[in-house]
Design a protein around this motif. Structure first.
Motif, short mmCIF file in Angstrom:
data_model
loop_
_atom_site.label_atom_id
_atom_site.label_comp_id
_atom_site.label_asym_id
_atom_site.label_seq_id
_atom_site.Cartn_x
_atom_site.Cartn_y
_atom_site.Cartn_z
N ASP A 25 4.19 64.72 101.47
CA ASP A 25 5.27 64.15 100.68
C ASP A 25 5.23 64.70 99.26
O ASP A 25 4.15 64.91 98.68
N PRO A 26 6.40 64.94 98.66
CA PRO A 26 6.43 65.41 97.27
C PRO A 26 5.96 64.32 96.33
O PRO A 26 6.09 63.13 96.62
N GLN A 28 6.94 64.50 93.04
CA GLN A 28 7.89 64.56 91.94
C GLN A 28 9.28 64.74 92.53
O GLN A 28 9.43 64.94 93.74
N CYS A 31 10.62 70.60 92.99
CA CYS A 31 9.72 71.64 92.49
C CYS A 31 10.37 72.99 92.72
O CYS A 31 10.31 73.53 93.83
N SER A 47 2.31 76.88 98.13
CA SER A 47 2.15 76.19 96.86
C SER A 47 2.22 77.15 95.68
O SER A 47 1.47 78.12 95.61
N CYS A 50 5.46 74.83 89.51
CA CYS A 50 6.89 74.58 89.40
C CYS A 50 7.41 74.98 88.03
O CYS A 50 6.67 74.99 87.04
N THR A 92 9.05 71.97 98.69
CA THR A 92 8.26 70.71 98.73
C THR A 92 9.03 69.53 99.31
O THR A 92 8.49 68.42 99.37
N LEU A 93 10.27 69.73 99.78
CA LEU A 93 11.05 68.61 100.32
C LEU A 93 10.84 68.42 101.83
O LEU A 93 11.45 67.53 102.42
#
Length: 221
Positions: A25-26, A28, A31, A47, A50, A92-93
């Motif tokens: 899970d993100p 924030q 990113c 990874s 960001c 990251t979604l």
């Protein structure tokens, strides 16, 4: 161990298993990968640092690359896979998607995605589509325009245009990097010892070589 503690341990184990079974899970809102630190294609496990959120723009969250079909292969399939490498806004979604177009009679051979479940929506046309479960039971039928089919994670599935017009399909994945293995290429184009293939499929050495030339001519000496 007390019954309550045992229940907590089991619950914690199940939680860890289910949470590690998909993209994390993100932590924030979003990113957008910072290109100063390299390409997301080469980043470890996808990874990258960001961008500062103030540097993000609306264009980072809009993708225009699936307005038309991609380049067709010899199977009559044109697929445009959309992931964070070409659409930074979805980084990251935990999702990605694909546009697939099939000529009349075209097909997407049996394949699977090791890291994602797929939902496929038929935008136009009709396709014979389905998947095979771990007991070798096939679930397949003709899917018409406006219908949706789901392919569970890691299960072999396939598509073939059985109509009299080109077909367009939109597929969505619950991973930003679902992975893809096409069965014919994985078997005959990967370099598996030909003696094993002869025994497994009851084919002659000549037939094995023909299949190798078809699915990976560079490996055939």
């Amino acid at each position: 161990m007390s019954p309550i503690l045992a229940i907590l341990v089991v619950a914690f184990f199940l939680y860890c298993v289910t949470t590690s079974a998909s993209d994390p899970d993100p932590i924030q809102d979003f990113c957008i990968p910072n290109p100063k630190f390299g390409s997301i294609k080469t980043a470890h496990n996808g990874s990258l640092p960001c961008k500062n959120s103030s540097e993000a723009t609306t264009d980072d969250f809009v993708f225009s690359g699936i307005k038309g079909a991609g380049n067709f292969s010899d199977t009559g399939l044109a697929a445009i896979s959309v992931n964070p490498a070409i659409f930074p806004g979805i980084n990251t979604l935990g999702m990605s998607f694909v546009r697939a177009d099939l000529k009349v009679g075209g097909y997407n051979p049996p394949h699977f995605h090791p890291r994602a479940t797929e939902i496929a929506y038929v935008v136009q046309g009709s396709v014979y589509a389905g998947f095979v479960d771990s007991t070798n039971q096939v679930f397949a039928r003709v899917i018409e325009q406006g219908e949706v089919i789901v392919f569970p994670r890691g299960l072999l599935h396939f598509l073939m245009n059985v109509g009299d017009m080109p077909t367009t399909i939109f597929g969505s994945f619950n991973s930003q990097n679902p992975g893809l293995q096409k069965i014919p290429t994985a078997i005959f184009g990967s370099g598996i010892h030909k003696e094993l293939l002869e025994k497994a499929f009851g084919l002659s050495p000549k037939q094995i070589e023909a299949m190798r030339r078809r699915f990976n001519p560079k490996r055939v000496k």
